[in-house]
Scaffold this motif. Structure first.
Motif, PDB file in Angstrom:
ATOM      1  N   GLU A   1      93.955  66.558 -34.278  1.00  0.00           N
ATOM      2  CA  GLU A   1      92.741  67.119 -34.673  1.00  0.00           C
ATOM      3  C   GLU A   1      92.091  68.430 -33.773  1.00  0.00           C
ATOM      4  OE1 GLU A   1      89.849  64.126 -35.108  1.00  0.00           O
ATOM      5  OE2 GLU A   1      90.563  63.035 -36.810  1.00  0.00           O
ATOM      6  N   THR A   2      92.268  68.051 -32.394  1.00  0.00           N
ATOM      7  CA  THR A   2      92.024  69.031 -31.511  1.00  0.00           C
ATOM      8  C   THR A   2      93.214  69.853 -31.037  1.00  0.00           C
ATOM      9  OG1 THR A   2      92.428  67.587 -29.773  1.00  0.00           O
ATOM     10  CG2 THR A   2      90.129  67.804 -30.502  1.00  0.00           C
ATOM     11  N   ASN A   3      94.475  69.625 -31.446  1.00  0.00           N
ATOM     12  CA  ASN A   3      95.710  70.326 -31.030  1.00  0.00           C
ATOM     13  C   ASN A   3      95.835  70.355 -29.716  1.00  0.00           C
ATOM     14  OD1 ASN A   3      96.525  70.853 -33.910  1.00  0.00           O
ATOM     15  ND2 ASN A   3      95.043  72.513 -33.854  1.00  0.00           N
ATOM     16  N   ARG A   4      95.630  69.430 -28.934  1.00  0.00           N
ATOM     17  CA  ARG A   4      96.005  69.161 -27.544  1.00  0.00           C
ATOM     18  C   ARG A   4      96.245  67.782 -27.142  1.00  0.00           C
ATOM     19  NH1 ARG A   4      91.748  67.437 -24.463  1.00  0.00           N
ATOM     20  NH2 ARG A   4      89.928  66.655 -25.383  1.00  0.00           N
ATOM     21  N   PHE A   5      97.064  67.790 -25.946  1.00  0.00           N
ATOM     22  CA  PHE A   5      97.429  66.424 -25.337  1.00  0.00           C
ATOM     23  C   PHE A   5      96.209  65.790 -24.988  1.00  0.00           C
ATOM     24  CE2 PHE A   5     101.380  68.687 -25.435  1.00  0.00           C
ATOM     25  CZ  PHE A   5     102.105  67.908 -26.065  1.00  0.00           C
ATOM     26  N   VAL A   6      95.991  64.413 -25.073  1.00  0.00           N
ATOM     27  CA  VAL A   6      94.927  63.748 -24.507  1.00  0.00           C
ATOM     28  C   VAL A   6      95.576  62.555 -23.537  1.00  0.00           C
ATOM     29  CG1 VAL A   6      93.345  64.202 -26.205  1.00  0.00           C
ATOM     30  CG2 VAL A   6      94.508  62.388 -26.627  1.00  0.00           C
ATOM     31  N   THR A   7      94.577  62.241 -22.611  1.00  0.00           N
ATOM     32  CA  THR A   7      95.028  60.956 -21.830  1.00  0.00           C
ATOM     33  C   THR A   7      93.748  59.925 -21.586  1.00  0.00           C
ATOM     34  OG1 THR A   7      94.743  62.236 -19.638  1.00  0.00           O
ATOM     35  CG2 THR A   7      96.944  61.988 -20.459  1.00  0.00           C
ATOM     36  N   GLU A   8      93.320  59.680 -22.798  1.00  0.00           N
ATOM     37  CA  GLU A   8      92.093  58.565 -22.857  1.00  0.00           C
ATOM     38  C   GLU A   8      92.357  57.316 -23.431  1.00  0.00           C
ATOM     39  OE1 GLU A   8      89.271  60.854 -25.138  1.00  0.00           O
ATOM     40  OE2 GLU A   8      89.073  62.394 -23.702  1.00  0.00           O
ATOM     41  N   CYS A   9      92.181  56.291 -22.607  1.00  0.00           N
ATOM     42  CA  CYS A   9      92.510  54.825 -23.053  1.00  0.00           C
ATOM     43  C   CYS A   9      91.713  54.098 -22.351  1.00  0.00           C
ATOM     44  CB  CYS A   9      94.037  54.788 -22.960  1.00  0.00           C
ATOM     45  SG  CYS A   9      94.513  54.583 -21.273  1.00  0.00           S
ATOM     46  N   GLU A  10      91.869  52.645 -22.802  1.00  0.00           N
ATOM     47  CA  GLU A  10      91.421  51.385 -22.035  1.00  0.00           C
ATOM     48  C   GLU A  10      92.533  51.202 -21.036  1.00  0.00           C
ATOM     49  OE1 GLU A  10      88.877  48.739 -20.257  1.00  0.00           O
ATOM     50  OE2 GLU A  10      88.433  50.352 -21.774  1.00  0.00           O
ATOM     51  N   PRO A  11      92.401  51.230 -19.740  1.00  0.00           N
ATOM     52  CA  PRO A  11      93.794  51.061 -18.868  1.00  0.00           C
ATOM     53  C   PRO A  11      94.341  49.646 -19.093  1.00  0.00           C
ATOM     54  CG  PRO A  11      92.011  52.151 -17.528  1.00  0.00           C
ATOM     55  CD  PRO A  11      91.270  51.707 -19.021  1.00  0.00           C
ATOM     56  N   SER A  12      95.629  49.458 -19.032  1.00  0.00           N
ATOM     57  CA  SER A  12      96.232  48.161 -19.319  1.00  0.00           C
ATOM     58  C   SER A  12      96.132  47.379 -18.106  1.00  0.00           C
ATOM     59  CB  SER A  12      97.602  48.547 -19.502  1.00  0.00           C
ATOM     60  OG  SER A  12      98.302  48.928 -18.520  1.00  0.00           O
ATOM     61  N   GLU A  13      96.495  46.025 -18.044  1.00  0.00           N
ATOM     62  CA  GLU A  13      96.577  45.235 -17.092  1.00  0.00           C
ATOM     63  C   GLU A  13      96.958  45.686 -15.665  1.00  0.00           C
ATOM     64  OE1 GLU A  13      94.824  42.147 -17.056  1.00  0.00           O
ATOM     65  OE2 GLU A  13      93.900  42.526 -18.939  1.00  0.00           O
ATOM     66  N   LEU A  14      98.146  46.471 -15.855  1.00  0.00           N
ATOM     67  CA  LEU A  14      98.826  47.058 -14.835  1.00  0.00           C
ATOM     68  C   LEU A  14      97.860  47.943 -13.916  1.00  0.00           C
ATOM     69  CD1 LEU A  14     102.241  48.496 -16.063  1.00  0.00           C
ATOM     70  CD2 LEU A  14     102.006  46.406 -14.539  1.00  0.00           C
ATOM     71  N   PHE A  15      96.658  48.372 -14.397  1.00  0.00           N
ATOM     72  CA  PHE A  15      95.953  49.325 -13.774  1.00  0.00           C
ATOM     73  C   PHE A  15      94.576  48.496 -13.687  1.00  0.00           C
ATOM     74  CE2 PHE A  15      98.994  51.560 -16.174  1.00  0.00           C
ATOM     75  CZ  PHE A  15      99.911  52.217 -15.167  1.00  0.00           C
ATOM     76  N   ARG A  16      94.560  47.451 -13.652  1.00  0.00           N
ATOM     77  CA  ARG A  16      93.291  46.900 -13.273  1.00  0.00           C
ATOM     78  C   ARG A  16      93.242  45.888 -12.053  1.00  0.00           C
ATOM     79  NH1 ARG A  16      91.657  44.500 -19.454  1.00  0.00           N
ATOM     80  NH2 ARG A  16      91.863  46.497 -20.403  1.00  0.00           N
ATOM     81  N   LEU A  17      92.318  46.104 -11.009  1.00  0.00           N
ATOM     82  CA  LEU A  17      92.416  45.565  -9.928  1.00  0.00           C
ATOM     83  C   LEU A  17      92.477  43.842  -9.856  1.00  0.00           C
ATOM     84  CD1 LEU A  17      89.981  47.322  -7.685  1.00  0.00           C
ATOM     85  CD2 LEU A  17      92.255  47.105  -7.172  1.00  0.00           C
ATOM     86  N   LYS A  18      93.316  43.331  -9.142  1.00  0.00           N
ATOM     87  CA  LYS A  18      93.595  41.724  -9.152  1.00  0.00           C
ATOM     88  C   LYS A  18      93.662  41.238  -7.914  1.00  0.00           C
ATOM     89  CE  LYS A  18      95.839  40.972 -13.481  1.00  0.00           C
ATOM     90  NZ  LYS A  18      97.011  40.447 -14.439  1.00  0.00           N
TER      91      LYS A  18
END
Length: 423
Positions: A275-292
């Motif tokens: 729709e915007t004709n561009r690359f996007v990097t938006e998401c809910e970070p996976s478990e790999l990228f959540r502090l534990k």
């Protein structure tokens, strides 16, 4: 006995070292301003400063490209691939005096285009399915992509056979094999680099930065403390540099991963928004990228004074990546050193003063790219519902309905859907 073995293997070699023509020495491409500024230093320290200044310049340029986004990184990978191909092929032209072979220079670049068309076409079909679905002209190209790719390669193959000259058969097949091995090293590996990038920029940056860190720190430790030679193929490499580079790279990878894991820009998969004709990097970070919270081993609790630490799970994976970059990655450099010694050249080219050619700087990166891709597919990546949904949306309505009925029936049998939803 060692001399006898060398002579025996030398007889088995189709071309002894004495038969390999001398390649013209590389020219000094160091800017004049640097030459004048460093004119009073010894050759050893002059090379140190030239390498250091150019290294910092390349790192700053790399940071700029990262800031410009994923698409610019893909263009960078493609540009490096083409330059590396050019450097290796040029060595073949010079060593085998193949400039006059009919069609061969054109065929080498034609095969490069064919292989890139195949791999990048696969990427478009895989990651840009929604975009392709909206354009009828692209649907034809994607549907018959592999057939078109094979037809293009077959045309080049036939042109090569038609170009064979009676007195140059062996030389032409040397160069045919040289071209294809070069394609295997450069194109396939760069394609894996881009696939890693689509998994999230962190899978691109941490491995590449680990190799760069290992290269720099191994050079520094070897320069100041190196005494014990590591391998005959690369006489300047030392055990002190190898070990110092290993520990430095593991620490760097662990810290660098902690910084990157905090930002969506680096951890989210790269996706194309039609729709915007561009690359996007938006998401809910996976478990790999959540502090534990992790418990500190009892032996270290007394030393550190901590019972637990908060870390991102990805940091544990960064240790594996950094370890490979430090222990196995350098063998890509040793392989390149053996290649250069075989053909009596110091560097692949003189593109970067103090460093040699682009291939001299990226010989370890290609090996690293393959490892990261294998690591992701083996230990990280699972089924991807969003990717599967994109593929389902490409199907015809009646095909989508069949998939829906089959999936519904399966869920009812498993007891996941309520009986009241049947029919």
């Amino acid at each position: 006995q060692e001399v006898d073995l060398d002579e025996r293997f030398g007889e088995l070699d189709l071309r002894n070292d004495s038969d390999v023509p001398d390649v013209p020495p590389s020219t000094d491409s160091t800017p004049e301003i640097l030459k004048r500024a460093l004119s009073g230093l010894s050759a050893r320290w002059k090379n140190w400063w030239i390498r250091g200044i150019l290294t910092l310049a390349m790192i700053l340029m790399f940071f700029l490209i990262i800031y410009l986004g994923s698409f610019m990184l893909m263009l960078l990978v493609l540009s490096i691939q083409v330059k590396c191909f050019h450097e290796i092929i040029t060595i073949g032209y010079r060593v085998y005096h193949s400039y006059d072979l009919p069609w061969f220079r054109s065929l080498s670049w034609y095969f490069l285009l064919c292989v890139n068309y195949f791999f990048y076409g696969e990427t478009v079909a895989d990651y840009f399915a929604t975009f392709v679905q909206r354009r009828e002209q692209l649907q034809f190209l994607i549907r018959y992509h592999r057939f078109i790719s094979f037809a293009l390669y077959l045309a080049g193959f036939c042109m090569f056979v038609l170009s064979l000259v009676k007195k140059h058969y062996r030389l032409q097949f040397y160069m045919f094999a040289w071209t294809h091995v070069t394609l295997l090293i450069t194109v396939t590996q760069s394609h894996l680099v881009i696939q890693n990038l689509f998994e999230g920029m962190i899978w691109f940056l941490v491995p590449i930065s680990s190799v760069i860190c290992n290269d720099i720190t191994a050079y520094i430790f070897g320069f100041f403390f190196g005494r014990t030679p590591l391998i005959k193929l690369s006489p300047k490499k030392t055990w002190e540099g190898f070990i110092g580079g290993f520990f430095s790279t593991v620490v760097f990878g662990f810290i660098f991963s902690y910084f990157l894991a905090q930002h969506q820009y680096f951890v989210c998969p790269v996706e194309y928004n039609s729709e915007t004709n561009r690359f996007v990097t938006e998401c809910e970070p996976s478990e790999l990228f959540r502090l534990k919270k992790y418990s500190v081993p009892p032996l270290l609790q007394d030393v550190l004074g901590w019972e637990s630490v908060n870390m991102y799970p990805f940091q544990m994976h960064s240790i594996a990546l950094a370890t490979f970059a430090s222990l196995i990655g350098p063998f890509g450099g040793f392989f390149a050193s053996g290649f250069k010694r075989a053909f009596k050249i110091k560097d692949f080219a003189d593109t970067i003063p103090g460093h040699g050619g682009i291939m001299d700087r990226f010989d370890c990166q290609y090996l690293m790219a393959t490892f990261v891709h294998v690591y992701i597919t083996s230990f990280i990546r699972g089924p991807n519902p969003s990717k599967l949904l994109k593929q389902l949306l490409i199907l015809q309505p009646e095909q989508q309905l069949d998939v829906y009925k089959t999936l519904k029936s399966h869920l009812v049998e498993k007891g996941i859907l309520q009986p009241s939803l049947r029919g």
